[in-house]
Write an enzyme that holds these catalytic residues in place. Sequence first.
Site, PDB file in Angstrom:
ATOM      1  N   GLU A 155      47.216  33.076  30.978  1.00 56.72           N
ATOM      2  CA  GLU A 155      45.861  32.687  31.406  1.00 56.72           C
ATOM      3  C   GLU A 155      45.305  31.514  30.605  1.00 56.72           C
ATOM      4  O   GLU A 155      44.512  30.718  31.121  1.00 56.72           O
ATOM      5  CB  GLU A 155      44.926  33.907  31.279  1.00 56.72           C
ATOM      6  CG  GLU A 155      43.544  33.669  31.846  1.00 56.72           C
ATOM      7  CD  GLU A 155      42.682  34.927  31.876  1.00 56.72           C
ATOM      8  OE1 GLU A 155      43.218  36.018  31.595  1.00 56.72           O
ATOM      9  OE2 GLU A 155      41.492  34.812  32.176  1.00 56.72           O
ATOM     10  N   ARG A 168      42.476  31.602  41.959  1.00 59.73           N
ATOM     11  CA  ARG A 168      43.769  32.294  41.817  1.00 59.73           C
ATOM     12  C   ARG A 168      43.966  33.338  42.902  1.00 59.73           C
ATOM     13  O   ARG A 168      43.067  34.140  43.197  1.00 59.73           O
ATOM     14  CB  ARG A 168      43.801  32.982  40.455  1.00 59.73           C
ATOM     15  CG  ARG A 168      45.052  33.791  40.194  1.00 59.73           C
ATOM     16  CD  ARG A 168      44.920  34.492  38.870  1.00 59.73           C
ATOM     17  NE  ARG A 168      43.875  35.474  38.935  1.00 59.73           N
ATOM     18  CZ  ARG A 168      44.077  36.793  38.908  1.00 59.73           C
ATOM     19  NH1 ARG A 168      45.292  37.275  38.800  1.00 59.73           N
ATOM     20  NH2 ARG A 168      43.075  37.618  38.971  1.00 59.73           N
ATOM     21  N   LYS A 199      45.003  39.284  16.917  1.00 66.08           N
ATOM     22  CA  LYS A 199      43.810  39.531  16.090  1.00 66.08           C
ATOM     23  C   LYS A 199      43.389  40.999  16.075  1.00 66.08           C
ATOM     24  O   LYS A 199      42.574  41.383  15.251  1.00 66.08           O
ATOM     25  CB  LYS A 199      42.655  38.648  16.545  1.00 66.08           C
ATOM     26  CG  LYS A 199      42.154  38.914  17.955  1.00 66.08           C
ATOM     27  CD  LYS A 199      41.021  37.979  18.314  1.00 66.08           C
ATOM     28  CE  LYS A 199      40.541  38.239  19.718  1.00 66.08           C
ATOM     29  NZ  LYS A 199      39.423  37.390  20.108  1.00 66.08           N
ATOM     30  N   ALA A 228      45.503  45.138  33.245  1.00 64.73           N
ATOM     31  CA  ALA A 228      45.747  44.765  34.648  1.00 64.73           C
ATOM     32  C   ALA A 228      46.052  46.019  35.459  1.00 64.73           C
ATOM     33  O   ALA A 228      46.901  46.829  35.082  1.00 64.73           O
ATOM     34  CB  ALA A 228      46.909  43.788  34.732  1.00 64.73           C
ATOM     35  N   HIS A 280      36.279  37.611  35.627  1.00 68.97           N
ATOM     36  CA  HIS A 280      37.572  38.294  35.604  1.00 68.97           C
ATOM     37  C   HIS A 280      38.708  37.406  35.088  1.00 68.97           C
ATOM     38  O   HIS A 280      39.546  37.861  34.338  1.00 68.97           O
ATOM     39  CB  HIS A 280      37.874  38.753  37.026  1.00 68.97           C
ATOM     40  CG  HIS A 280      39.124  39.545  37.189  1.00 68.97           C
ATOM     41  ND1 HIS A 280      39.318  40.751  36.559  1.00 68.97           N
ATOM     42  CD2 HIS A 280      40.251  39.316  37.926  1.00 68.97           C
ATOM     43  CE1 HIS A 280      40.507  41.242  36.896  1.00 68.97           C
ATOM     44  NE2 HIS A 280      41.095  40.378  37.713  1.00 68.97           N
ATOM     45  N   GLU A 336      46.677  42.630  48.466  1.00 67.86           N
ATOM     46  CA  GLU A 336      45.364  42.323  47.892  1.00 67.86           C
ATOM     47  C   GLU A 336      44.811  41.133  48.654  1.00 67.86           C
ATOM     48  O   GLU A 336      45.503  40.530  49.493  1.00 67.86           O
ATOM     49  CB  GLU A 336      45.497  42.021  46.395  1.00 67.86           C
ATOM     50  CG  GLU A 336      45.834  43.260  45.572  1.00 67.86           C
ATOM     51  CD  GLU A 336      45.916  42.964  44.086  1.00 67.86           C
ATOM     52  OE1 GLU A 336      44.864  42.825  43.462  1.00 67.86           O
ATOM     53  OE2 GLU A 336      47.035  42.863  43.559  1.00 67.86           O
ATOM     54  N   LEU A 387      50.300  37.721  36.278  1.00 68.25           N
ATOM     55  CA  LEU A 387      51.383  38.312  35.471  1.00 68.25           C
ATOM     56  C   LEU A 387      52.703  37.625  35.828  1.00 68.25           C
ATOM     57  O   LEU A 387      53.569  37.406  34.980  1.00 68.25           O
ATOM     58  CB  LEU A 387      51.476  39.823  35.696  1.00 68.25           C
ATOM     59  CG  LEU A 387      50.274  40.661  35.236  1.00 68.25           C
ATOM     60  CD1 LEU A 387      50.535  42.151  35.454  1.00 68.25           C
ATOM     61  CD2 LEU A 387      49.929  40.420  33.779  1.00 68.25           C
ATOM     62  N   HIS A 438      35.659  38.843  39.774  1.00 69.14           N
ATOM     63  CA  HIS A 438      36.267  39.901  40.570  1.00 69.14           C
ATOM     64  C   HIS A 438      35.146  40.573  41.355  1.00 69.14           C
ATOM     65  O   HIS A 438      34.108  40.921  40.786  1.00 69.14           O
ATOM     66  CB  HIS A 438      36.984  40.913  39.682  1.00 69.14           C
ATOM     67  CG  HIS A 438      37.929  41.786  40.444  1.00 69.14           C
ATOM     68  ND1 HIS A 438      37.483  42.736  41.339  1.00 69.14           N
ATOM     69  CD2 HIS A 438      39.278  41.843  40.474  1.00 69.14           C
ATOM     70  CE1 HIS A 438      38.535  43.347  41.883  1.00 69.14           C
ATOM     71  NE2 HIS A 438      39.637  42.815  41.371  1.00 69.14           N
ATOM     72  N   ARG A 493      39.047  36.224  46.833  1.00 74.64           N
ATOM     73  CA  ARG A 493      37.992  36.724  45.941  1.00 74.64           C
ATOM     74  C   ARG A 493      36.735  35.878  45.879  1.00 74.64           C
ATOM     75  O   ARG A 493      35.636  36.413  45.712  1.00 74.64           O
ATOM     76  CB  ARG A 493      38.548  36.809  44.526  1.00 74.64           C
ATOM     77  CG  ARG A 493      39.401  37.987  44.390  1.00 74.64           C
ATOM     78  CD  ARG A 493      39.775  38.204  42.986  1.00 74.64           C
ATOM     79  NE  ARG A 493      40.788  39.239  43.052  1.00 74.64           N
ATOM     80  CZ  ARG A 493      41.607  39.533  42.100  1.00 74.64           C
ATOM     81  NH1 ARG A 493      41.554  38.866  40.964  1.00 74.64           N
ATOM     82  NH2 ARG A 493      42.490  40.483  42.249  1.00 74.64           N
TER      83      ARG A 493
END
Length: 529
Positions: free
Chosen positions: A366, A377, A33, A44, A342, A112, A383, A235, A281
């Site tokens: 996603e 997650r 779009k 990312a 996020h 992470e 990814l 996030h 997270r």
Amino acid sequence: MENFDFIVVGTGIAGLSVALKAAEHGDVCVLTKRSAKESNTAWAQGGIACVQSDDDSFDRHVADTLDAGAGLCDEDVVRTIVSEGPDRIDELIELGVAFDRQEDGAFDLTREGGHTRRRVMHSRDTTGQEVSQKLIAAAHAHPRITLREEHFAIDLITTGKLEYASHDRCVGLYVLNQRKGEVVTMRSDRIFLCTGGGGRVYQFTTNPEVATGDGVAMAWRAGAVISDMEFIQFHPTCLYHPLVKNFLISEALRGEGAILVDKDGKEFMQKYDARESLAPRDIVARAIDQEIKRTGGPCVYLDISHQEKEFITHRFPNIYETCLHLGIDAASDPIPVVPAAHYQCGGIRTDVNGASSIRGLYAVGEVGRTGLHGANRLASNSLLEGAVVAHRAVAHATERFRTDGSMPPKSYDLPTWQSGDVADVDELVVIYHNWDEIRRLMWDYVSIVRTDKRLQRAARRLRNLRREVNEFYWGYRITTEILELRNLIETASLIVDSAVARRESRGLHYTLDHPGKHQSTRSSEFSRF
Ligand code: SIN
């Protein structure tokens, strides 16, 4: 009416990986779009989680993913995606994606939250941009891929709406050519929704403007099963600054030792979790939310000043420069941060091949809910999921096509688009007002900490807003703004309905009225039919 062997909606890692693989079997049309560059993938920062070192293993990556997912992951799906990761990474490298390496040539892996090993492959702090650029270049160069920018997929066409209806299956799409303002009918046996998530449903988000929940809303209207929409990941560290609203401060900073501190410079994560700033997270975002409420301050801070300036500027050039522009020198100043919406862990329910509950319709990335993420997650698993499921979806779609007799004959015409009234929208202010109202109410009532009362209030407001938006949809010539608003409201309603249905606190769904995990480990599931 136009015919393609494959139609793909979206130009992130999922969409373009599907397109490149599908082009080995037939002609592919990719719709987006805005411009192909605008995707969640391109934004990312962190990287792609993938087992690449001797001190790591698939079992460990699986265990970390299951642990973050709080009992709602599908273990077989997790294992498949984790173990097929290295092959998909090799393909990205063949396309030219440059992951950072150490002097000895080994991948420079970062950590992470929730990862017990260093396994996040990255390209400085702009991994998504690197992946996106290489995929777009490959798609442009492919003779069997037609890339149409500024083409908004409005709705799916399924055989349930036609006389030909031996099975319900997806056979096409209505698409708004935004440049000409015309709706075209496109036909295909295999349609892949790769439209990303719906972070723009919330007032504060790390997502780009395109993330308006289009794929989930479209699939919902077509009757696909939608699952786990209550699990929205916030996030923990979005930059807090009046001039920049949605700039992410990557979790990789914490992976490299940055710590969260309050306005007096005091660490606080030890009060909430033994893993401190590197806890998953959901825990970190809730802790920050609590600290902000406790101190009355507008934000908390992320401090990486223990690292050498040279390391910070080399490893995080994008974050360093962006902050510096705003007067924050990350080498010496703590960075003000707040949590922001996020990632959407739920979505169109699919198997590990991206196949949805409607034949011929795939959801990858996603927008899909494979069972990899469960209730929360694990960072940088998305990814990876996009690349692995794209590969499997094309294999599944091409294999299945040979045996599937549910497609109407090619000579069967699809119904053309019926536009309602042809008047132009005269009061854009109403659209913008509704847009703001949805985002504010979702932030105030349906974000990190929820209650029954707030959810019910949100549901009531959304019902009224939906009525108004439908009047616009049916009463005026459609525009991008109306289509996005319609999808935004559908997505918001699915989040609220799923949150109301989950009467417990699990992973990203935390409610003061139902503390603790009570419900059996079942996903929420909704379908219109
Ligand atoms: C980050 O860099 O912190 C984001 C990574 C992710 O969401 O997977």
